[in-house]
Write an enzyme that holds these catalytic residues in place. Sequence first.
Site, PDB file in Angstrom:
ATOM      1  CB  CYS A  78      -0.818  -0.007   1.221  1.00  0.00           C
ATOM      2  SG  CYS A  78      -1.784   1.682   1.451  1.00  0.00           S
ATOM      3  CE  LYS A 104      -3.051  -5.659  -4.161  1.00  0.00           C
ATOM      4  NZ  LYS A 104      -4.272  -5.077  -3.923  1.00  0.00           N
ATOM      5  CB  ILE A 118       1.234  -4.878  -9.832  1.00  0.00           C
ATOM      6  CG1 ILE A 118       0.458  -4.129 -10.938  1.00  0.00           C
ATOM      7  CG2 ILE A 118       2.055  -5.781 -10.573  1.00  0.00           C
ATOM      8  CD1 ILE A 118       1.000  -3.026 -11.903  1.00  0.00           C
TER       9      ILE A 118
END
Lengths: 303, 253
Positions: free
Chosen positions: A129, A164, A190
């Site tokens: 993130c 991720k 992605i």
Amino acid sequence: MSDLSVKICGVEFNNPLIAASGTFGFGREFAEFYPLSTLGGISCKGITLKERPGNPAPRIAETEGGILNAVGLQNPGVDHFIEYDLPWLKQQNTRIIANIAGNTQEDYCAMAEKLSDTDVDFIELNISCPNVKSGGVQFGTSCESVGAITAAVRRYCKKPLMVKLSPNVTDIAEIAKSAEFSGADVISMINTLTGMRIDINTGRPIIRNNTGGLSGPAVFPVALRMVWQVYNAVKLPIVAMGGISKWQDAVEMFMAGASALQIGTVLFNDPYAPVKINEGLSAYMDEKGIEKLSDLTGTVKPW
Amino acid sequence: MKKYDTQLFTLVKNERIADGIYDWTVTNDELPKLASCGQFANIKVPGRTLRRPISICDADENSLRLVFQVKGEGTRLMSEMKEGEQVEILAPLGHGFEIEKGKRYCLIGGGIGVPHMLFTAKQCENPLVITGFRNKELVILQDDFKNAGAELVLTTDDGSAGRHGFVTDVLSERLGEIDEVLACGPIPMLKAVAAVCKGKVRCQVSLEERMGCGIGACLVCACKQKPKGSEAFMSQVCRHGPVYDAEEVFFDE
């Protein structure tokens, strides 16, 4: 209608389309359009150990062929998710992926431990993130940190573990290898690419966080290239995402090496995109005589 | 029955009614009848990733009226669409104005916030409607409010039409005659209106924010809200709003 089901780590998905984390909340709003079993799975909004309010608005800006967002992981916390959202989600006949993010390694481990005792089908480690001050992508941009956090969470995680990846790295294939070596079961990729827009009348960045994560059709070729590189570097199945907005994109992602897909930004443009993409995939498979989607994975014939 | 859905509408009217302001009528057999005042519609614009949220100016059984200002590329493309074209619209969305029978409402609109108040005026008994614009070139919808049976006051910032001054000048004078205020317009105006109402009459405000999904899933259109009796939280303007009790929102956070 062809068989659109896919299997990842022994878990069967009705079809390859999974709602991408952060674009779908915990599903309730989209259930107004169609049964959530229309999707193979839902990767839920990223959750943290404690509730987070997220960033101030504006949190979104449009770009050519895409959007920037900087929500900042607003979420009600893992306990709220387990108590209020998960029981309802598990009745929707679709696979549930819990996406977890943290400020510290301990946060990630504590959440993985809690979620291992629930009905979630996968745990997706969000170390990518770009929109929070600490945590998130700081764990995802070097092989050492990816390896360390994957190995640590692995010890607490009894569910299939999906890691991720961030595209904001020099060599994503090396990062993927590190995740594989440290115990990941699946790679999802992605996350968004860090970007920026400026309001030329005020001189201020449009997004209050100054920068945000770029997603949408504009990032598709970048995502496709990275999926292909990672497919050639690791043995793990790849759940591919990044700008998929039509069935042709889905086919390309499979050819590049995907075993399943996540879709996100397209849902803002067309909430019915999953229905249309699945229909298109099915027709393509019929036309080409493809029996199952796994036969398409990695079939690109590079020059 | 669904609460909202995305369907094709036919653009039957696209008229420029002031500089940069366009007046759309779109028809569809299912969704317009679900609309209530204060809600909005999310318009799919060909070639753009995001839809454009536009407040519902008026609605009947099979049509929506949407009056919008050209602010960027998306609204410019909308302004150039031709009558007869199909437009995909997600509607009706959001939490609208709460209106009770037997109350006298004062509706306040500023600039492009004015259209939002027309459908609202039609749901109120004998409302007092105060509309404010920067100058006479930007004045819109005056006949529509009169035809809706509203007592109408026009103000302009420069005095080029109607009364010279702000909507709050009129509101302050007339506050004793009304039970509640409903407002839509720029944030400085909403803050001023809320300040006049504070402690005297309830005020509901309709807010604007950059949106993503439009249904409350993506969390991008955040507004800090503190509902009575509960903790403050980052609410979604598209779902908890766009209409809020003025006492519950933090305009600057």
